[in-house]
Structures are given as C-alpha cells and as structure tokens.
Design an enzyme around this catalytic site. Structure first.
Site, mmCIF file in Angstrom:
data_model
loop_
_atom_site.group_PDB
_atom_site.id
_atom_site.type_symbol
_atom_site.label_atom_id
_atom_site.label_comp_id
_atom_site.label_asym_id
_atom_site.label_seq_id
_atom_site.Cartn_x
_atom_site.Cartn_y
_atom_site.Cartn_z
ATOM 1 N N HIS A 87 48.880 44.149 33.546
ATOM 2 C CA HIS A 87 48.485 45.564 33.651
ATOM 3 C C HIS A 87 47.268 45.878 32.780
ATOM 4 O O HIS A 87 47.136 46.974 32.245
ATOM 5 C CB HIS A 87 49.652 46.489 33.280
ATOM 6 C CG HIS A 87 50.827 46.372 34.199
ATOM 7 N ND1 HIS A 87 50.913 47.068 35.387
ATOM 8 C CD2 HIS A 87 51.951 45.621 34.128
ATOM 9 C CE1 HIS A 87 52.051 46.766 35.994
ATOM 10 N NE2 HIS A 87 52.693 45.877 35.258
ATOM 11 N N ASN A 160 56.656 50.905 38.849
ATOM 12 C CA ASN A 160 55.653 50.301 39.724
ATOM 13 C C ASN A 160 55.576 51.086 41.026
ATOM 14 O O ASN A 160 56.427 51.938 41.296
ATOM 15 C CB ASN A 160 56.016 48.840 40.042
ATOM 16 C CG ASN A 160 55.851 47.908 38.861
ATOM 17 O OD1 ASN A 160 54.995 48.121 38.002
ATOM 18 N ND2 ASN A 160 56.660 46.870 38.811
ATOM 19 N N HIS A 352 57.152 51.481 26.703
ATOM 20 C CA HIS A 352 58.283 50.621 26.346
ATOM 21 C C HIS A 352 59.514 51.103 27.096
ATOM 22 O O HIS A 352 59.916 52.269 26.968
ATOM 23 C CB HIS A 352 58.502 50.684 24.829
ATOM 24 C CG HIS A 352 59.683 49.916 24.332
ATOM 25 N ND1 HIS A 352 60.188 48.809 24.976
ATOM 26 C CD2 HIS A 352 60.475 50.096 23.243
ATOM 27 C CE1 HIS A 352 61.221 48.343 24.298
ATOM 28 N NE2 HIS A 352 61.415 49.111 23.253
ATOM 29 N N TYR A 375 58.287 44.650 25.745
ATOM 30 C CA TYR A 375 57.330 45.744 25.588
ATOM 31 C C TYR A 375 57.124 46.113 24.128
ATOM 32 O O TYR A 375 56.029 46.476 23.716
ATOM 33 C CB TYR A 375 57.798 46.969 26.383
ATOM 34 C CG TYR A 375 57.490 46.883 27.852
ATOM 35 C CD1 TYR A 375 56.411 47.562 28.397
ATOM 36 C CD2 TYR A 375 58.266 46.112 28.706
ATOM 37 C CE1 TYR A 375 56.112 47.484 29.745
ATOM 38 C CE2 TYR A 375 57.982 46.022 30.051
ATOM 39 C CZ TYR A 375 56.906 46.707 30.570
ATOM 40 O OH TYR A 375 56.604 46.616 31.900
#
Length: 704
Positions: A87, A160, A352, A375
């Site tokens: 990402h 997503n 996160h 994360y």
C-alpha cells in the site's frame, strides 16, 4: 501575510501530543506550521543568505564551520522515510462520518450508535503491490483505510475494495506479497500481477482463487476512488450496552455507484496520467463534489460455530451474499477536505486493525490476528519509534494518559513522579476504567483447543465462491474476466504455470477455462467445475439503475467560431446535477464571441479521452480533421462513453468514423434541454453497454 490554505484543504485537527483537543489562534498562522517571515535554522537562528556556502574567499574551499550548510543538507538527506511494504502508493482526504443511530441495538460504540454524532475521519486509498512512484490505474487490489477520531479513542477500519483476501492465515502474508512484488533479480514488473511468481503462488495456493477472480474482474481497475466499494474483509464482533454480541461484516457503499475503467483506459492513464485516481479525488473535493459512502453492516448471530448459512465467518476468503444477509446502513461518510501537506498527513498516517474502541472486538480470524500484530510492528521502522501516535495526523481526539514515557520522537512533556499503576506518589492517578466508565472490557468467551498448526475443514472449499462470483456477473463483465486472465497468464513465461492456472479455471467455469485456453494457445483441461445453485446479483457492477453524476466531467470540443451560448447552456444543465464541463480546443487561452467568453481548460495536446466521462462536439468546432481530436473521440466511443454533438459538430463525429446511430451517441440541432437530459441520463448509467458488440475485440462478442 501568512499563506492561505485552499477551502478544500483541511489540516489535522489541533490536538496535543496527549490527545487533548484545543483551539488554535482565531487569526494568524496555524501553530503547527512554520511561523514568522524570517528565514531561520532549525534552532531559530535567523539566516542572511541561504544560497551560498561559507567559503574562504569567493573561489576558496568551503569552511567546516558552516553550520547552516551542514544542518540544511543533513535534513535534506533524511527527508524520505521508508515507504510502506504494501500500500505504498496512496492518496488521502479528510472528512466526517455521521451515524444514523441504527447500530445502537448491536454496539455501544458511540461512533456507530449515537444518532447524528459526527466523527472526524481521515481516509487513505491505495494500491497494494506498487511502489510510491507507480501508476494509480494498475490492475490491483485497492486499500480503503478509515481512521475515526472518536471521543472514545481512535478506531481504524482497515479495508479493501475487494471483500476477500488471497490467504486465510497471516503466516502466509510475506509469501503472497513476495510473490506479487517485482521479481527480485530484475525488479520488474512494477505494480503488476502479470508475471510468473504471482501466478505460481496463487495456483499452488488455491485459497487465493476467490480474491484472484475479483482482481481479474473490473473491480481490479476502478474508475475512481469515488466509485469504489469498500469492505472490512474480516468478521468483527460488536457488543451492545447489555453486553449482547453479534458478528458483523463492514461495507462501504459509494453513493455514485460502483464503476470501473476499461482495460485500455487503465493502460492509457498509466502512461499519460499516472496520478489519475488521486487527481480525480482531489479535483472532486476542490470542486465541491464531495465523495460519499454509506457504511453498512451484515449482521449474523454470534453462535459458537461462527458460521452463517454454512459459510465460515472466520474464513477471510469467503463472502456472505447480500441476498442472504442484507447490508444495513448505519451511517454516512463524506470526504470534504484535501490534505494540507501530503507527507505530514497521507504519508505519515498509520493505520492498525487493532485500533478498536469499546463495543467493537476482533474475532478468531487467523488473518486478522496476524494483521493485529503486523500493523503495529511496522510503524516502529517506518515512523521511527513507538511514539508514532503523537504525529498530528495520528493523534487521538481523546485524552491519552498511558504511562508510557520517552522513546524516539517523544513530543509530550510529561509531569508527575509515578509513570506506573498502581501508585500512591501521584495520588494513584491514572486509574483504570471499568465497563460503566467506558473502559474497553472484553466480553468473556470460552477459548479452548489443542495447540496445532492447522485450519478447520471448512477452510478447504476454494472454488464454490469463485464460481458463484463468476456466474453472478453479466456477460460483458464475464468477458472482461476472460480477457484479464488471458492477458495476465499470457505475460507468464513458464508453461507449467499457465497449465496449472487452467486447471484452476476449469474448476470455476468450463467456458471461462476454454476461452482463456484458446487465447493462450493451450488445450483446456477437462475437469468438472463447481456448479453454483444460486447467483448474487449484488456482485454485478453493470445494472440498469442510474446513479448521481456529481463530479462527472464532460469535455466539449470547441474552437474559434464555436457555439459559446450552446456551451454555456449545457454547462448550466450539467452543473445543476453536480457535473463539470471542460472546454477542449486546438490551443489554450479564451474563446470569445461578443460578450460570450469560454476558458479553454484542455487543448488537443493536453487532453485525453480518459479524463472525461463523456465528450460532446459543439456546433462550429474545427473541421480540419486534427487527428488528436479524432483519436480522443474514437477512444471515448471505444470505451463505451457517451459521445455527442450538436449542429455541424456531427460532421466531426462522422469524420472520426463514429456511427451517429450507435447506442450512447447523442446528437441534436442545438444545445438544448433534450440534449442535456440525454447526456445526464447516459452519464448516470456510466457507459453505453449496448455498444459493446460494436467495439469488442474479444473472440466471442459478449452479451449484456
């Protein structure tokens, strides 16, 4: 005078390093920006000259005592931080989420439950595989990460645009990313899955089949972030005020509908405008066409089996069709502010999955468990230490009193003598909070089982849902899937990988496998495909339902002598619907006819069909056959966009070889209400899908 921010730019809220919101100055400079008009060093020392190093004479050596040179170069050398492993390519915007109160019966999280409560948010959209410098429009999964600055703490919904994942267990995450990234020997191809290592992995790990077919569909090349659906992917547990629990899946539904690019558009955009998606987002916000999404949840009983209608809710490669569990809207997101500084906000924002608030809990999804570790861990390297939550874009809008101290980049100046709990030195503060005081109290649940490296048997079904997805698509969308598989596998060199991929496709649909095999010049394996008993129309993007056209862009081909009054009439009609009109002409400047004036916003040299949702030729437009204008019109026609003309502008369409009787081609004697209404209607349907057989390059023309 301090530089003024644009109306669409919204810096992070004024929040202290310990989460306390405070008001900035009523006038003058933002205290988070650099202050004053005098150039200084980082230590505030005023500098008379920043263009020349300190030297021993004009031609002499540079002196070591030049501290300003040293400080300036040192900071420049460290301006970049490590990009995200995945990402890395992204764009972000500020906004607000407003709850409608309908979630109160299933969660005590005020951000979702309190009717009318407005919560500030920052959203980051991204691609998964590419580097920061890659193109926006590559075929890839898109991230849709939302940071809610709630009064109970920060909640991150890290989703997503595809509702399922490649893998079922986080321990495989390094493998799928290593396989999808450029080959390590030559560092190619960039931001693409069309290569051997990716298809080697996903055909050996067939749990990836469902995600892969979504990626090969039009979902892999969205038209815009504004027309992109979002999903929380995992199943979460919600807890209400009575400590009752349900399981849910989160959905973002775009108000503008779910639309995609054609494959050729995506390729053109990657070359002529690699910033296509971020530009579209920022321009829409700047124009006041604020993107909107409804947040919805699918709700399931929290049973010990954690299944629904035979579907394992802990398997991140599975969906629950909306026909079985309708999406219930619980609030609306509006993005209304562009970043003030891309690095400070979009690049430094840290999401996160473990950032949760009371009323929202994780489940035993093994992929989610790994994300809850990963994360947090990644920020230590990327953002330089454990205090990344003190960076302005990451600061909670709730008071922070966590007893942590020191560390890299500590911005808070802590007081007191007892950074531990319990204590008596500081009168016992800070104190833990129980349920009634808003504490994050986990709902008790039984946890038992042997320590094994295994997955439940329900995780073994890798083909029924990909088959359901493919069967649910329209004929046009199915053909796009066939074309995508043929292109991607055609880029692979290893014959064995292509053959193995065909055995996977044969389990999904025989015709899908046959057409891809024909395109590859290989025999189609004869295997019995999974035959879905039902379809899910909610999975289709092509529907007869018109959507709002706010933020859509119509290009009007004009030039000296064009009908400027007609252009103004069309603009008025489009702007009433929230759409934009841009004039395209051979040269820049202004078009003038008496008191009528139009600004040329794109020329034949700077404009391309991809940035317009429709193109119309004005009466009086040039008839010189400029190939750039003709190519622009031909591309728009080939990409199934609305194309039109009025007056003698029809001649330009005909010169471009466009059949004025074809679906989605609008003509009229003048620019009037009828032409405008037809254009608005065509834009609402996104594309003229009935034109597909006229422009299809597929072996078998698809049907709608």
């Amino acid at each position: 005078m301090p530089p003024a921010r644009q109306p669409d730019q919204s810096a992070p809220a004024t929040v202290s390093p310990t989460g306390v919101v405070y008001e900035g100055p009523a006038a003058g400079r933002d205290p988070r920006g650099q202050a004053g008009d005098a150039l200084t060093t980082p230590n505030g020392v005023r500098i008379p000259d920043s263009d020349h190093s300190l030297k021993a004479g004009p031609r002499g050596p540079v002196l070591l005592e030049d501290f300003h040179l040293r400080e300036k170069i040192m900071h420049f050398d460290h301006e970049r931080i490590p990009e995200r492993v995945v990402h890395a390519r992204g764009a972000g915007a500020h906004g607000v989420f407003t709850a409608n109160g309908k979630a109160a019966k299933v969660t005590r999280a005020a951000v979702l439950a309190e009717k009318g409560l407005e919560t500030p948010v920052f959203v980051r959209f991204s691609t998964v595989l590419g580097s920061r410098g890659s193109a926006d429009t590559v075929r890839d999964t898109r991230g849709f990460a939302t940071k809610f600055y709630t009064r109970e703490g920060t909640w991150d919904l890290v989703g997503n645009n595809i509702p399922v994942f490649f893998i079922q267990d986080a321990i495989k995450f390094p493998d799928i990313i290593h396989a999808g990234k450029p080959h390590p020997d030559r560092e190619i191809p960039q931001a693409q899955s069309a290569h051997d290592t990716f298809w080697d992995f996903v055909t050996l790990h067939t749990e990836a089949t469902h995600h892969t077919i979504w990626n090969m569909s039009d979902r892999g090349i969205p038209r815009s972030y504004r027309t992109m659906e979002g999903f929380g992917v995992h199943t979460f547990r919600l807890v209400n005020a009575d400590r009752e629990t349900v399981l849910v899946k989160f959905h973002w539904k775009p108000r503008l509908g779910v639309h995609s690019l054609t494959w050729e558009e995506a390729q053109i955009a990657a070359g002529v405008d690699p910033d296509f998606h971020r530009r579209d987002l920022y321009d829409a916000i700047e124009a006041g066409a604020f993107p909107e999404w409804d947040l919805g949840i699918q709700v399931f009983p929290d049973t010990p089996e954690e299944t629904f209608e035979g579907i394992d809710l802990l398997d991140p490669t599975k969906i629950v069709p909306e026909e079985l569990a309708p999406v219930q809207v619980i609030g609306t997101l509006v993005l209304n502010g562009n970043p003030t500084n891309f690095f400070a906000e979009t690049e430094q924002v840290a999401f996160h999955t473990g950032h949760l608030v009371p009323g929202i809990e994780p489940t035993n999804d093994p992929l989610l468990a790994g994300r809850n570790f990963s994360y947090l861990d990644t920020q230590l390297t990327r953002l330089g230490g454990p205090n990344f939550t003190q960076i302005p874009i990451n600061r909670p809008h709730a008071p922070v009193n966590d007893n942590t101290r020191d560390g890299f980049h500590q911005h808070a100046v802590h007081t007191g003598q007892a950074p531990y709990t319990p204590n008596s030195v500081d009168a016992g503060a800070p104190f833990p909070s129980d349920w009634a005081e808003g504490g994050y109290v986990n709902v008790p649940r039984v946890i038992q089982g042997e320590a094994v490296r295994a997955a439940p048997a329900s995780f073994d079904d890798h083909f029924s849902q990909p088959a359901l997805f493919y069967a649910s698509l329209t004929g046009v969308e199915q053909q796009h899937v066939i074309d995508a598989y043929t292109f991607e596998l055609g880029k692979c060199y290893e014959q064995g990988i292509k053959e193995r991929a065909l055995t996977v496709l044969a389990r999904i649909d025989a015709e899908l496998c046959t057409q891809v095999a024909t395109g590859l010049g290989l025999p189609a394996p004869e295997l019995d495909p999974v035959r879905p008993t039902v379809e899910s129309p909610a999975l289709r993007q092509i529907t007869p339902t018109p959507f709002p056209i706010a933020g859509r862009i119509v290009g009007v081909v004009a030039g000296p002598g064009a009908d400027l009054k007609g252009i103004a009439t069309l603009r008025t009609a489009l702007e009433a619907e929230g759409a934009l009109l841009r004039v395209i002409a051979p040269h820049g400047g202004q078009l003038v006819d008496g008191k009528d004036v139009e600004i040329v916003e794109r020329t034949f040299a700077t404009g391309r069909s991809i940035e317009f949702d429709a193109i119309v030729v004005a009466d009086g437009a040039p008839k010189d056959g400029d190939f750039r204008a003709l190519v622009m019109l031909q591309e728009a026609f080939r990409h199934l966009k609305a194309v039109g003309a009025w007056g003698d502008g029809v001649q330009v369409l005909q010169t471009a070889g466009i059949d004025v009787e074809a679906p989605g081609v609008l003509t009229g004697k003048k620019s009037d209400r009828a032409l405008a209404a037809g254009l608005v209607g065509a834009l609402g349907l996104h594309r003229a899908w009935d034109r597909t057989p006229l422009v299809s390059a597929s072996l078998v023309p698809p049907t709608v």
